[in-house]
Design a protein around this motif. Structure first.
Motif, PDB file in Angstrom:
ATOM      1  N   GLU A 324       7.100  -8.072  -6.246  1.00 46.26           N
ATOM      2  CA  GLU A 324       7.109  -7.242  -7.443  1.00 46.26           C
ATOM      3  C   GLU A 324       7.169  -5.764  -7.080  1.00 46.26           C
ATOM      4  N   SER A 325       6.402  -5.353  -6.087  1.00 41.10           N
ATOM      5  CA  SER A 325       6.379  -3.957  -5.672  1.00 41.10           C
ATOM      6  C   SER A 325       7.719  -3.528  -5.086  1.00 41.10           C
ATOM      7  N   LEU A 326       8.299  -4.377  -4.223  1.00 44.16           N
ATOM      8  CA  LEU A 326       9.576  -4.041  -3.601  1.00 44.16           C
ATOM      9  C   LEU A 326      10.704  -3.985  -4.625  1.00 44.16           C
ATOM     10  N   ALA A 327      10.735  -4.959  -5.541  1.00 46.57           N
ATOM     11  CA  ALA A 327      11.859  -5.074  -6.461  1.00 46.57           C
ATOM     12  C   ALA A 327      11.793  -4.089  -7.616  1.00 46.57           C
ATOM     13  N   ILE A 328      10.609  -3.855  -8.143  1.00 49.67           N
ATOM     14  CA  ILE A 328      10.469  -3.044  -9.347  1.00 49.67           C
ATOM     15  C   ILE A 328      10.097  -1.603  -9.022  1.00 49.67           C
ATOM     16  N   ASP A 329       9.159  -1.427  -8.114  1.00 49.32           N
ATOM     17  CA  ASP A 329       8.694  -0.082  -7.779  1.00 49.32           C
ATOM     18  C   ASP A 329       9.431   0.524  -6.583  1.00 49.32           C
ATOM     19  N   GLY A 330      10.111  -0.333  -5.809  1.00 44.81           N
ATOM     20  CA  GLY A 330      10.804   0.157  -4.627  1.00 44.81           C
ATOM     21  C   GLY A 330       9.873   0.608  -3.532  1.00 44.81           C
ATOM     22  N   GLU A 331       8.646   0.067  -3.529  1.00 53.64           N
ATOM     23  CA  GLU A 331       7.645   0.482  -2.557  1.00 53.64           C
ATOM     24  C   GLU A 331       7.104  -0.721  -1.781  1.00 53.64           C
ATOM     25  N   LEU A 332       6.758  -0.469  -0.537  1.00 56.19           N
ATOM     26  CA  LEU A 332       6.147  -1.486   0.300  1.00 56.19           C
ATOM     27  C   LEU A 332       4.634  -1.308   0.269  1.00 56.19           C
ATOM     28  N   PRO A 333       3.893  -2.330  -0.182  1.00 53.44           N
ATOM     29  CA  PRO A 333       2.433  -2.191  -0.188  1.00 53.44           C
ATOM     30  C   PRO A 333       1.898  -1.983   1.223  1.00 53.44           C
ATOM     31  N   ALA A 334       0.724  -1.416   1.311  1.00 57.59           N
ATOM     32  CA  ALA A 334       0.095  -1.197   2.611  1.00 57.59           C
ATOM     33  C   ALA A 334      -0.353  -2.517   3.208  1.00 57.59           C
TER      34      ALA A 334
END
Length: 416
Positions: A324-334
């Motif tokens: 969800e973070s990669l696809a929607i926010d474009g961010e990699l969680p820590a």
């Protein structure tokens, strides 16, 4: 928002993949994906079998609470999975809430609509329609529980063999249905595919066999005939491993075709094993209720994300959050240095995997392994380091507290 494809390989252990150091050319496509994308070197499955891992992977939570169906352990586990999938938000529901079209294709009965895995999917294909659905529902509901298992399994295996279903259903049999959906699906879309090709029996088309037809079938027959219980001869063992490796190469060909056909959609493609597979390590074959590395260390690669190797242990429990973070926010969680859990569905066995050690609990027996000096988990440490044991104790106390709260709420609801 990015299109997302999640590919689950049933029974794929990490150390039989080329990019993880294996000496056979089993995964050329996945190797390329790992080299160009996000690779989790120490991805840990939540459990040692599909019923124990996939409910967690698809919801981001472990099943909790006690279930007493009043019949059998099998019925209790079945009820626990169904309740979990019914009461937790699924990965498909997350993406659907964000505006994604969703679809899934899985020939594994343990990830079927019977267990609630269809929740959130616009299109869900578990290949269990018609008379097959009625038959398997009766089997899963326990209507045939009075029959000896040995009399039920041959009939089921024969039926699957003839109809090329469940573990006998090759990916090529439903690839066209997958492509048909992606060609008409509105974007963004989320697509989940579970492949059974790497699950035993390890049977592959002629183009992917590296041994004779007779050797492949005989080894699989011996595995089934002995109920996955050793000892096996050295010849049978080598044939089984080779058949398994050939099945991985065949499944890898699916990724090659999928990447080519979906290139214009530019999706994130995440690939993982739902659990591992043993070949004699610690006295087992297949995926029994064990939490050693061969059973829970799996590949986890995301192509289309950051070009990075994550060396800290990561649990597949975080799959919904990650995608969800990669696809929607474009961010990699820590992903910090973490102590990640794995356990059996009835919680009789549990494990905590850290970067350099692993803690295993089997009933009242506890063992600590130094994975640097003993990667094969052959000689447990005599002294349980209190520092190493602290996160294990904290996690078990947390799980126990959640279970007490859930049981109290359930009991109160029954009395109201």
């Amino acid at each position: 928002m990015r299109n997302v494809v999640l590919v689950t390989f049933d029974s794929l252990r990490a150390d039989h993949c080329g990019f993880m150091g294996y000496d056979r050319d089993t995964t050329p496509t996945l190797d390329a994906m790992a080299a160009e994308g996000l690779n989790f070197e120490h991805a840990i499955s939540p459990g040692p079998s599909t019923p124990e891992s996939m409910p967690v992977i698809m919801t981001g939570e472990f099943p909790v609470g006690s279930d007493d169906s009043g019949s059998s352990l099998l019925a209790t586990r079945r009820a626990k999975i169904r309740r979990h999938m019914k009461t937790r938000e699924t990965l498909a529901e997350r993406f659907g809430r964000a505006g994604y079209a969703t679809a899934a294709f899985s020939p594994n009965p343990y990830t079927s609509r019977y267990f609630g895995f269809d929740r959130g999917f616009d299109r869900f294909e578990d290949f269990m329609g018609g008379s097959r659905e009625e038959l398997y529902q009766r089997m899963l509901d326990g209507a045939l529980a009075g029959l000896p298992l040995g009399s039920v399994l041959p009939v089921r295996i024969l039926l699957n063999w003839i109809q090329r279903e469940e573990v006998f259903k090759p990916w090529e049999d439903f690839y066209d249905a997958i492509r048909a959906w992606t060609e008409q699906a509105p974007e963004p879309y989320f697509l989940w595919i579970l492949l059974m090709d790497t699950h035993d029996p390890y049977l592959v088309p002629d183009d992917y066999r590296t041994q004779s037809w007779r050797a492949m079938y005989h080894a699989n027959y011996r595995l089934w005939r002995q109920g996955h219980e050793p000892p096996f001869s050295e010849t049978t063992h080598e044939r089984l491993v080779r058949a398994y490796d050939d099945s991985i190469a065949y499944a890898d060909a699916f990724l090659d075709r999928l990447r080519t056909d979906l290139a214009d959609d530019d999706p994130l493609i995440a690939v993982h094993g739902d659990h591992g597979e043993a070949f004699g390590e610690h006295g087992t074959y297949g995926h029994h209720q064990r939490l050693f590395e061969e059973n829970v260390h799996v590949p986890f690669v995301v192509e289309g994300a950051a070009d990075r190797n994550v060396t800290a242990p990561v649990t597949l429990q975080r799959t919904p959050e990650l995608l969800e973070s990669l696809a929607i926010d474009g961010e990699l969680p820590a992903f910090d240095d973490r102590n990640v859990p794995a356990r059996t569905l009835d919680v009789d066995r549990s494990a905590v995997r850290a970067r350099t050690y692993k803690y295993l609990r089997d009933g009242d027996e506890v063992r600590l392994y130094d994975l640097v000096t003993d990667p094969g988990e052959e000689s447990p440490s005599r002294d349980l380091d209190p520092v190493a044991r602290a996160p294990v104790t904290a996690r078990e106390e947390h799980v126990a507290e959640r279970r007490r709260i859930r049981d109290a709420v359930s009991d109160r609801g029954d009395r109201l």
